[in-house]
Design an enzyme around this catalytic site. Structure first.
Site, short mmCIF file in Angstrom:
data_model
loop_
_atom_site.label_atom_id
_atom_site.label_comp_id
_atom_site.label_asym_id
_atom_site.label_seq_id
_atom_site.Cartn_x
_atom_site.Cartn_y
_atom_site.Cartn_z
N CYS A 71 -16.14 139.04 3.65
CA CYS A 71 -15.80 139.35 4.75
C CYS A 71 -14.91 138.01 5.57
O CYS A 71 -13.96 137.71 5.05
CB CYS A 71 -16.48 140.15 5.79
SG CYS A 71 -15.60 140.91 6.77
N ARG A 90 -11.19 148.52 14.18
CA ARG A 90 -12.09 148.09 13.10
C ARG A 90 -12.28 149.11 12.11
O ARG A 90 -12.38 150.36 12.29
CB ARG A 90 -13.53 147.74 13.95
CG ARG A 90 -13.29 146.67 14.83
CD ARG A 90 -14.82 146.06 15.34
NE ARG A 90 -15.47 145.30 14.27
CZ ARG A 90 -14.97 143.88 14.01
NH1 ARG A 90 -14.23 143.52 14.67
NH2 ARG A 90 -15.51 143.12 13.09
N HIS A 109 -20.76 143.99 2.93
CA HIS A 109 -21.84 143.63 3.52
C HIS A 109 -22.90 144.56 3.05
O HIS A 109 -22.83 145.35 1.93
CB HIS A 109 -22.03 143.49 4.90
CG HIS A 109 -20.96 142.69 5.57
ND1 HIS A 109 -21.22 141.24 5.91
CD2 HIS A 109 -19.77 142.94 6.01
CE1 HIS A 109 -19.92 141.11 6.57
NE2 HIS A 109 -19.14 141.92 6.80
N1 GLN Z 1 -14.02 138.72 12.23
C1 GLN Z 1 -13.55 139.25 10.90
C2 GLN Z 1 -12.86 140.53 11.01
O1 GLN Z 1 -13.09 141.30 12.08
C3 GLN Z 1 -14.68 139.21 9.72
C4 GLN Z 1 -15.72 140.35 10.25
C5 GLN Z 1 -16.80 140.09 9.39
O2 GLN Z 1 -17.07 139.13 8.85
N2 GLN Z 1 -17.51 141.24 9.31
O3 GLN Z 1 -12.03 140.92 10.38
#
Ligand code: GLN
Length: 243
Positions: free
Chosen positions: A97, A131, A194
């Site tokens: 990520c 998101r 993740h």
């Molecule tokens: N901050 C980054 C995003 O929102 C990575 C997020 C993450 O590592 N889960 O895309």
């Protein structure tokens, strides 16, 4: 054969700033599987300002908030030549990520900050308006079905020459549009997954281990085969969870 003297050094990049949604489990999985296979893992942490170690056999890095990515940006760019050298020398790496994004060209956050990456992957990421969150399953040629959990604002586009890690079966993946998930360059794997990803994906873990061991010791000769019953149960449960 006694391989206790066969050490493998796992370098964890930025565990303080980049380590969310269980990513620490990736290091634990590699460590434990290496032990089961009869090798002696050493886990080293690298945080901003540390001396970058000479001998590294596997590199692992996790995800982070946009703020964490900004925190490590300068340091990451400073160690970019060392990471490129290792990658070109065949060292296996797993970046998840936030660090996956920064192994690419750049990540532009929703606030318009452009965080420069190390350009190991020819990919570019720009935050979307919502998101992408939930359980995700992909299919890959080398590792079968890969199962994880994603939570990111960034939408990643792969360059024409970049292979994805997998093709999305369920979930969003790199950008929610083109069905790709993650990226590969030599033995470097980038992914949005993740979960943590390695406990539920032993084939991926073993790929990293086998590449590392073969590179250093010539061949991979585990003293035992691992019973992955629990991992397989976890995979089955995760695949049934609602998105
Ligand atoms: N901050 C980054 C995003 O929102 C990575 C997020 C993450 O590592 N889960 O895309």
């Amino acid at each position: 054969m006694n391989m206790k003297h066969h050490t493998i050094t796992i370098l964890q990049l930025y565990p303080k700033a980049m380590n969310i949604y269980g990513d620490w489990g990736n290091v634990l999985t590699l460590k434990r599987r290496l032990e089961w296979y009869g090798y002696s893992p050493i886990v080293a942490d690298y945080n901003p300002g540390d001396v970058f170690p000479e001998d590294v056999d596997i590199v692992v890095g996790g995800g982070g908030q946009d703020s964490g990515q900004i925190t490590i940006q300068d340091d990451l760019l400073a160690i970019a030549p060392a990471l490129h050298r290792l990658a070109d020398d065949g060292v296996p790496m797993l970046v998840v990520c936030g660090l996956y994004q920064l192994f690419g060209k750049s990540f532009t956050t929703a606030r318009g900050n452009v965080i420069e990456g190390i350009r190991l992957f020819n990919i570019e990421t720009i935050a979307g308006s919502q998101r992408l969150i939930g359980n995700i399953t992909t299919k890959s040629v080398d590792f079968g079905e890969i199962i994880g959990y994603e939570n990111h604002s960034g939408l990643t586009q792969l360059g024409d020459d970049v292979s994805p890690l997998g093709i999305v079966v369920r979930g969003a993946g790199n950008n929610g549009q083109d069905q790709t998930e993650g990226a590969r360059y030599r033995n470097v794997i980038g992914t949005y997954m993740h979960g943590s990803v390695l406990p539920k994906n032993p084939r991926l873990a073993d790929f990293l281990i086998e590449q590392a061991v073969t590179r250093i010791y010539g061949d991979f000769s585990p003293v035992t085969l691992i019973d992955d019953t629990f991992a397989n149960q976890a995979r089955a449960v995760a695949m049934k969870r609602p998105r």
